[in-house]
Design a protein around this motif. Structure first.
Motif, PDB file in Angstrom:
ATOM      1  N   LYS A 173       0.854  -1.193   0.000  1.00 21.41           N
ATOM      2  CA  LYS A 173       0.000   0.000   0.000  1.00 21.41           C
ATOM      3  C   LYS A 173       0.891   1.245   0.000  1.00 21.41           C
ATOM      4  O   LYS A 173       1.853   1.316   0.760  1.00 21.41           O
ATOM      5  CB  LYS A 173      -0.910   0.019   1.228  1.00 21.41           C
ATOM      6  N   VAL A 174       0.550   2.229  -0.839  1.00 21.37           N
ATOM      7  CA  VAL A 174       1.357   3.440  -0.970  1.00 21.37           C
ATOM      8  C   VAL A 174       0.456   4.655  -0.752  1.00 21.37           C
ATOM      9  O   VAL A 174      -0.595   4.782  -1.374  1.00 21.37           O
ATOM     10  CB  VAL A 174       2.023   3.521  -2.369  1.00 21.37           C
ATOM     11  N   LEU A 175       0.870   5.545   0.161  1.00 20.44           N
ATOM     12  CA  LEU A 175       0.216   6.831   0.382  1.00 20.44           C
ATOM     13  C   LEU A 175       1.120   7.916  -0.195  1.00 20.44           C
ATOM     14  O   LEU A 175       2.296   7.985   0.135  1.00 20.44           O
ATOM     15  CB  LEU A 175      -0.019   7.086   1.877  1.00 20.44           C
ATOM     16  N   ILE A 176       0.553   8.763  -1.068  1.00 19.15           N
ATOM     17  CA  ILE A 176       1.335   9.810  -1.731  1.00 19.15           C
ATOM     18  C   ILE A 176       0.912  11.160  -1.163  1.00 19.15           C
ATOM     19  O   ILE A 176      -0.283  11.475  -1.092  1.00 19.15           O
ATOM     20  CB  ILE A 176       1.119   9.775  -3.253  1.00 19.15           C
ATOM     21  N   TRP A 177       1.899  11.962  -0.753  1.00 17.93           N
ATOM     22  CA  TRP A 177       1.659  13.332  -0.275  1.00 17.93           C
ATOM     23  C   TRP A 177       2.267  14.268  -1.328  1.00 17.93           C
ATOM     24  O   TRP A 177       3.470  14.459  -1.378  1.00 17.93           O
ATOM     25  CB  TRP A 177       2.310  13.541   1.082  1.00 17.93           C
ATOM     26  N   PRO A 178       1.437  14.858  -2.193  1.00 18.81           N
ATOM     27  CA  PRO A 178       1.993  15.705  -3.259  1.00 18.81           C
ATOM     28  C   PRO A 178       2.604  16.983  -2.687  1.00 18.81           C
ATOM     29  O   PRO A 178       2.023  17.637  -1.808  1.00 18.81           O
ATOM     30  CB  PRO A 178       0.766  16.024  -4.136  1.00 18.81           C
TER      31      PRO A 178
END
Length: 512
Positions: A173-178
């Motif tokens: 699982k990957v969470l991206i914070w732009p």
């Protein structure tokens, strides 16, 4: 003597007041110079309580006063530091009150790569002196994180390379914070992203990452400067989550590389550090399983052989049972006479005891026993109370020595497991409900399709007489009155008159 005397040179020049000449100088400076860019070394820097910023720009001969108003400080881009060589942009202005001119600086940029590297070395020494680069404070990376947080830009190939590499090696699982990865907004956004991931609470709907990756592609020193800001380095050092920095190419080095728990030469290498190769891990597990099975089989064979060797050294079963069988036979021979003798002795003892029994003696015995019971009952309540008090005191001591940390941790784990099971149950219920709803709608459409009402809509009709369905011409001629049902209602025929009736609920019948 001339009729007109020659005037004194300059006597016809107009006169100005001090305020007037100061205003003209101010207009002249602001009108002629306007927006300027000035390069120099930063001298004295003062941030006033009001929020205004005052500093000096100097070279080897002169000093220029500069100021930035409170509302403009956030847009400077780079905060000036003493000794820094910068290029300041803004508008020239003059102060009539003290007859001084100055620069209202609105943007500041570091002048040249050499100045940037000098500033970088200065910051690096300051952070190293605080111990932020020490290897002892760095955390080990988790072997197989469940959730990975990525701080990078959504544009560009970096995020695609990371996701592609993770998917190839071991999907997680990957969470991206732009964030912005260059410019004035880069440093504060990256620092907020790192702090934001650390602020997440484990077990909530938004999971807390087990590993962070801060990534950006290659670029010049100016492009990567946001990752050399002190706020980014301190945010990375304060992260409780293990952090991998993957900024620039292998030859690029930024401050975040020194404070992070692990530095990756490229974003793709960061993804490779984050997770192992799933196929290699599966092959290793298969190999370990095969070795374990082989070791277990070998151990069982060795123990089986040892058991056989020990069994050969034991005597035969018949030889072991010969002595006990003889003792059993002798005891069986003595059992009958012994039972008869025992019964006779007990019969004699019973007769003697029965002859000695008298009602008065029994009453005295009962009274004695009753008094003894009452005496013991009176002593029983205080003894029980003392025992209860002693056990209560011991229980209080044990409760005081108990530490609820393990219970709280176990409760938290079970609460997390319960929340996950509840979420899965809700999702499964929603899917099952949607499946049933879809099936009901399909059956309803099928029912509408098979209903004879659909046949009526195509031009057919149902003929009834007295509530019965009429299916032949003979029955229709013999009927005293007919009722015909169309798609939009019913009509009765009889006595030479026809009238329309209201549509009724569907009934089964013949279609014409």
């Amino acid at each position: 003597m001339d009729l007109l005397d020659d005037p004194i040179p300059g006597s016809n020049t107009p006169e100005f007041s001090v305020s007037e000449i100061a205003g003209k100088v101010k207009k002249l400076i602001e009108g002629e110079l306007g927006w300027v860019r000035i390069k120099g070394e930063v001298g004295r820097v003062v941030l006033a309580r009001s929020g205004h910023l005052y500093f000096d720009l100097k070279d080897d001969r002169n000093v220029l006063s500069c100021m930035t108003w409170k509302g403009q400080v956030g847009d400077l881009g780079t905060m000036p530091e003493e000794g820094m060589e910068v290029v300041a942009e803004g508008r020239m202005t003059a102060s009539g009150f003290q007859s001084k001119f100055s620069l209202n600086a609105q943007r500041i940029a570091i002048a040249g790569e050499g100045a940037l590297m000098a500033l970088l070395e200065k910051r690096k020494k300051a952070l190293a002196a605080e111990g932020l680069f020490d290897e002892g404070r760095k955390q080990p990376l988790p072997y197989l994180p469940d959730v990975i947080g990525v701080v990078t830009s959504l544009q560009g190939a970096v995020i695609r390379d990371i996701l592609h590499r993770l998917r190839d090696r071991f999907p997680r699982k990957v969470l991206i914070w732009p964030v912005a990865v260059q410019g004035a907004a880069c440093a504060p956004e990256v620092a907020r992203a790192i702090a934001g991931f650390n602020a997440l609470t484990p077990g909530r709907s938004m999971p807390r990452p087990d590993l962070l990756i801060v990534a950006r592609g290659g670029g010049s020193v100016e492009d990567l400067w946001g990752f050399n800001e002190e706020v980014v380095a301190r945010a990375a050092a304060a992260s409780d989550i293990p952090l991998i920095s993957a900024v620039g190419h292998e030859t690029d080095t930024t401050l975040i590389d020194f404070v992070s728990d692990r530095r990756a030469p490229t974003p793709t290498a960061a993804a490779e550090m984050a997770v192992p190769v799933r196929l290699e891990l599966a092959a290793w597990l298969d190999g370990v399983g095969a070795r374990m099975s082989g070791a277990l089989s070998t151990g069982l064979q060795r123990r089986d052989q040892r058991l056989r060797d020990i069994a050969r050294a034991l005597p035969r079963v018949d030889a072991l049972l010969d002595g006990p069988r003889q003792r059993l036979d002798r005891a069986g021979d003595k059992l009958g006479p012994a039972l008869i003798a025992g019964v006779q002795r007990r019969r004699v003892k019973l007769a003697d005891t029965a002859g000695a029994l008298r009602p008065s003696g029994l009453r005295r015995t009962l009274e004695t026993e009753q008094r003894r019971i009452e005496d013991r009952s009176a002593r029983l309540a205080p003894a029980l109370q003392r025992a209860i008090d002693a056990k209560r005191s011991a229980l209080a001591d044990r409760i005081a020595r108990m530490r609820p940390d393990a219970l709280v941790q176990d409760q938290a784990r079970k609460a997390q497991a319960l929340a996950q099971l509840s979420a899965r149950l809700s999702a499964a219920g929603a899917r099952q409900t949607q499946t049933w709803r879809t099936r009901i709608e399909t059956l309803d459409r099928l029912r509408e399709t098979l209903s004879y009402k659909a046949t009526l809509a195509r031009g057919y009709a149902v003929v009834r007489s007295g509530g019965e369905i009429v299916t032949t011409k003979v029955a229709a001629e013999a009927a005293s009155g007919l009722e015909i049902e169309f798609a939009d209602g019913r009509m009765k025929l009889g006595g030479g008159a026809a009238r329309k009736t209201k549509a009724e609920p569907p009934e089964q019948g013949s279609l014409f």
